[in-house]
Design a protein around this motif. Structure first.
Motif, short mmCIF file in Angstrom:
data_model
loop_
_atom_site.label_atom_id
_atom_site.label_comp_id
_atom_site.label_asym_id
_atom_site.label_seq_id
_atom_site.Cartn_x
_atom_site.Cartn_y
_atom_site.Cartn_z
N SER A 124 7.95 11.01 -8.76
CA SER A 124 7.63 9.94 -7.92
C SER A 124 8.28 9.92 -6.60
N ARG A 125 9.40 10.10 -6.47
CA ARG A 125 10.07 10.04 -5.19
C ARG A 125 10.01 11.28 -4.35
N GLU A 126 9.77 12.32 -4.96
CA GLU A 126 9.30 13.75 -4.27
C GLU A 126 7.90 13.47 -3.61
N CYS A 127 7.29 12.70 -4.33
CA CYS A 127 5.94 12.68 -3.79
C CYS A 127 5.74 11.69 -2.69
N LEU A 128 6.50 10.63 -2.90
CA LEU A 128 6.58 9.68 -1.51
C LEU A 128 7.35 10.03 -0.62
N ASP A 129 8.28 10.96 -0.68
CA ASP A 129 9.05 11.62 0.34
C ASP A 129 8.27 12.35 0.99
N ALA A 130 7.24 13.14 0.35
CA ALA A 130 6.65 14.34 1.04
C ALA A 130 5.41 13.50 1.74
N ALA A 131 4.89 12.48 1.55
CA ALA A 131 3.70 11.94 2.13
C ALA A 131 4.30 11.48 3.42
N THR A 132 3.17 11.68 4.64
CA THR A 132 3.48 11.29 6.03
C THR A 132 3.04 9.77 6.09
N THR A 133 1.72 9.28 5.03
CA THR A 133 1.31 7.98 5.42
C THR A 133 1.10 7.59 3.81
N ILE A 134 1.44 6.43 3.64
CA ILE A 134 1.42 5.71 2.20
C ILE A 134 0.32 4.65 2.13
N ILE A 135 -0.78 4.49 1.59
CA ILE A 135 -1.66 3.33 1.49
C ILE A 135 -1.46 2.65 0.19
N ALA A 136 -1.08 1.32 0.44
CA ALA A 136 -0.96 0.47 -0.75
C ALA A 136 -2.17 -0.54 -0.73
N VAL A 137 -2.60 -0.51 -1.89
CA VAL A 137 -3.95 -1.27 -2.08
C VAL A 137 -3.79 -3.03 -2.00
N SER A 138 -2.61 -3.33 -2.10
CA SER A 138 -2.34 -4.78 -2.01
C SER A 138 -1.01 -4.86 -1.48
N ASP A 139 -0.79 -6.07 -0.91
CA ASP A 139 0.49 -6.59 -0.41
C ASP A 139 1.59 -6.42 -1.54
N GLU A 140 1.31 -6.84 -2.98
CA GLU A 140 2.39 -6.51 -3.80
C GLU A 140 2.70 -5.17 -3.95
N VAL A 141 1.87 -4.27 -3.81
CA VAL A 141 2.13 -3.16 -4.08
C VAL A 141 2.74 -2.45 -2.87
N ARG B 245 9.79 3.90 2.61
CA ARG B 245 10.22 2.93 3.60
C ARG B 245 9.36 3.40 4.98
N GLY B 246 9.01 2.47 5.51
CA GLY B 246 8.52 2.70 6.93
C GLY B 246 6.99 3.43 7.04
N LYS B 247 6.67 4.03 6.07
CA LYS B 247 5.38 4.93 5.84
C LYS B 247 4.20 4.10 5.34
N VAL B 248 4.49 2.86 4.75
CA VAL B 248 3.45 2.09 3.97
C VAL B 248 2.52 0.99 4.86
N HIS B 249 1.15 1.42 4.25
CA HIS B 249 0.27 0.63 5.17
C HIS B 249 -0.55 0.07 4.08
N VAL B 250 -0.81 -1.40 4.00
CA VAL B 250 -1.78 -2.16 3.04
C VAL B 250 -2.93 -2.04 3.60
N VAL B 251 -4.07 -1.44 2.79
CA VAL B 251 -5.47 -1.51 3.01
C VAL B 251 -6.15 -1.68 1.67
N PRO B 252 -6.43 -3.11 1.56
CA PRO B 252 -6.75 -3.54 0.28
C PRO B 252 -7.99 -2.91 -0.15
N ASN B 253 -8.21 -2.87 -1.35
CA ASN B 253 -9.42 -2.29 -1.91
C ASN B 253 -10.48 -3.49 -1.60
N GLY B 254 -11.76 -2.58 -1.27
CA GLY B 254 -12.81 -3.50 -1.00
C GLY B 254 -14.08 -2.95 -1.66
#
Length: 182
Positions: A128-145, A156-165
């Motif tokens: 999981s940490r390798e995957c998160l580290d390699a990602a340039t952008t991370i999309i979370a589907v909720s504020d909680e995530v 940290r610093g790569k997370v953007h919240v884009v709620p499911n629609g």
């Protein structure tokens, strides 16, 4: 079948003229109209109920997935829906020097541990940490995530919240029906 978010994202990219490829461990069933035009490659997954064997098999599948990605290259970016034991897409994107966008829907390690059982928790955390580290952008589907992810150093610093629609076009032609409580 592949998750609806993946189907809709693939359809949206294709409808805008993007050449899209779908790599998935599960493709079964008939997806929504328009998804069939996206070339799909089914990836091998161990079919066993023995959790320890399946965990290690899923981990080894990274080589096959990376090779499948390389065979269909080049890409402008890789979009991967985070799943337990999977980090081939983000690892490939980093090695290829292209953006890697990771969609995260939930804290999967916590859920796996609580609801289904997890044998190699340390290995799952490492992947999981390798995957998160390699990602340039991370999309979370909720504020909680999003909050959960910001608590992990590699995200940290790569997370953007884009709620499911919802794709409102799918419901635009439906007639409203009134229901009575009587």
């Amino acid at each position: 079948v592949t998750p609806l978010q993946v189907q809709e994202f693939s359809r949206a990219c294709s409808s805008r003229g993007c050449e899209t490829y779908l790599f998935a461990a599960a493709l079964g069933g008939v997806g929504p109209a328009g998804v069939g035009q996206v070339p799909a490659r089914k990836l091998r997954r161990e079919k066993t109920k023995e959790r320890a064997v399946r965990e290690q098999s899923d981990l080894r599948a990274k080589r096959e997935t990376t090779a499948a990605l390389a065979a269909s290259a080049p890409y402008d970016f890789v979009y991967e829906r985070y799943s337990l034991w999977s980090h081939a897409g983000m690892t490939y994107a980093r090695a290829a020097g292209i953006p890697g966008i990771l969609e995260v829907n939930s804290p999967l390690i916590d859920e796996q541990t609580k609801y289904r059982g997890l044998i190699d928790a340390a290995g799952a955390d490492r992947v999981s940490r390798e995957c998160l580290d390699a990602a340039t952008t991370i999309i979370a589907v909720s504020d909680e995530v999003g909050t959960y992810l910001e608590g992990i150093e590699q995200a940290r610093g790569k997370v953007h919240v884009v709620p499911n629609g919802v794709n409102v076009e799918k419901f635009s032609g439906l007639k409203r029906t009134r229901h009575s409580d009587n």
